[in-house]
Design an enzyme around this catalytic site. Structure first.
Site, mmCIF file in Angstrom:
data_model
loop_
_atom_site.group_PDB
_atom_site.id
_atom_site.type_symbol
_atom_site.label_atom_id
_atom_site.label_comp_id
_atom_site.label_asym_id
_atom_site.label_seq_id
_atom_site.Cartn_x
_atom_site.Cartn_y
_atom_site.Cartn_z
ATOM 1 N N HIS A 139 0.302 -1.210 -0.089
ATOM 2 C CA HIS A 139 -0.144 0.121 -0.175
ATOM 3 C C HIS A 139 0.786 1.419 -0.266
ATOM 4 O O HIS A 139 0.757 2.293 -0.827
ATOM 5 C CB HIS A 139 -0.917 -0.236 0.842
ATOM 6 C CG HIS A 139 -2.220 0.938 1.365
ATOM 7 N ND1 HIS A 139 -3.227 1.352 0.548
ATOM 8 C CD2 HIS A 139 -1.283 2.707 1.521
ATOM 9 C CE1 HIS A 139 -3.485 2.070 1.642
ATOM 10 N NE2 HIS A 139 -2.589 3.382 1.793
ATOM 11 N N GLU A 140 1.901 0.963 0.984
ATOM 12 C CA GLU A 140 2.764 2.689 0.985
ATOM 13 C C GLU A 140 3.646 2.804 -0.037
ATOM 14 O O GLU A 140 3.827 3.705 -0.889
ATOM 15 C CB GLU A 140 3.479 2.423 2.116
ATOM 16 C CG GLU A 140 2.872 1.952 3.512
ATOM 17 C CD GLU A 140 1.642 2.580 3.438
ATOM 18 O OE1 GLU A 140 2.239 4.436 3.337
ATOM 19 O OE2 GLU A 140 1.249 3.074 4.124
#
Length: 294
Positions: A139-140
């Site tokens: 996600h990051e």
């Protein structure tokens, strides 16, 4: 009360610097072109400086420590996972940091895709399975690959410019109307300076709140896309499992200024309009429906 006092002092400082710069450059404050130029400089200036210093500020905010050489198996796994995912999306290896916090959280920041930082909390490493943690890291990494930090800076710069410019245009009109425009008698063309400052301060606060709705909307929008990016990298079920795990975590301890960068935003808010993150149930539903995976 302290926040209000700081806001007033900051606004006064901006007004003083504003006036000094106008005087030094010879730009008339009553000139719409001059005012717009200065609003652009001040509006984008703070956002750009914040972006350039984002890694340092983020690490200082959470007390994070960059991993230079892995000291244990967990740190080796973390470094290898970040390196593998960075290679998958075609970005340079980000710096990797760990910070001490009981909540399950992580964030990414940096001025460029190839000069970024990914940081995870000790709570994440201790309370998530490897599959769940892998999804959070993805996600990051997706935030970095999508250029979300730069886009957020541009949006913040635009709304800052709007707030500064419109507030001062209206304040100038109000000060001239209420205080009497007596430029020919030696007074500023802005009219009464006290009225000008008071009106500009109130309007900047009001317009700033309204403008934050725009930036918070974009923050929520990019969360959906980062979730989708994670699903593409590691699989939809892993990302759904990670979000479900977040529902059981501690209330995030990161500073409010960091919330937009974290995967787990604060759950409580006066309104969803002012939330940096969509509710976790909505994020899970979006993944299940594939709305942002198309």
């Amino acid at each position: 009360m302290m926040r209000i006092a700081l806001f007033l002092l900051t606004n006064l400082a901006v007004m003083v610097v504003f006036g000094l710069v106008l005087s030094l450059t010879g730009i008339q404050s009553s000139s719409m072109t001059g005012l717009l130029i200065m609003a652009l400089l001040f509006g984008f200036g703070g956002s750009i400086v914040s972006l350039m210093m984002s890694k340092w500020m983020a690490l200082k905010s959470v007390g994070g420590e960059v991993i230079e050489q892995p000291r244990n198996e967990t740190e080796r796994w973390l470094m290898n996972t970040v390196a593998q995912q960075a290679q998958q999306v075609g970005i340079a290896m980000p710096q990797v940091a760990i910070y001490h916090a009981p909540d399950i959280n992580a964030f990414a920041t940096g001025a460029r895709r190839d000069a970024s930082l990914v940081a995870v909390s000790t709570g994440l490493l201790q309370n998530m399975s490897r599959d769940e943690a892998e999804a959070v890291i993805a996600h990051e990494i997706s935030h970095i690959a999508n250029g979300d930090m730069v886009t957020m800076t541009l949006i913040q710069g635009v709304v800052n410019t709007f707030v500064i410019f419109i507030s001062r245009v209206i304040a100038q009109i109000a000060a001239g109307f209420l205080g009497g425009n007596r430029e020919d008698e030696g007074e500023s063309s802005n009219g009464n300076p006290l009225i000008y400052f008071a009106v500009a301060t109130v309007l900047e606060l009001v317009f700033g709140i309204l403008a934050s709705i725009i930036t918070m909307w974009f923050s929520r929008y990019r969360e959906f896309h980062a979730d989708a990016g994670s699903a593409r990298l590691v699989g939809r079920e892993k990302m759904i499992a990670a979000l479900q795990r977040l529902k059981t975590s501690y209330e995030p301890q990161e500073a409010s200024s960091m919330m937009a960068f974290c995967i787990n935003g604060k759950a409580k808010s006066m309104s969803e309009l002012f939330m940096t993150h969509p509710p976790l149930d909505k994020r899970i539903e979006a993944l299940r429906s594939g709305e942002y995976l198309k």
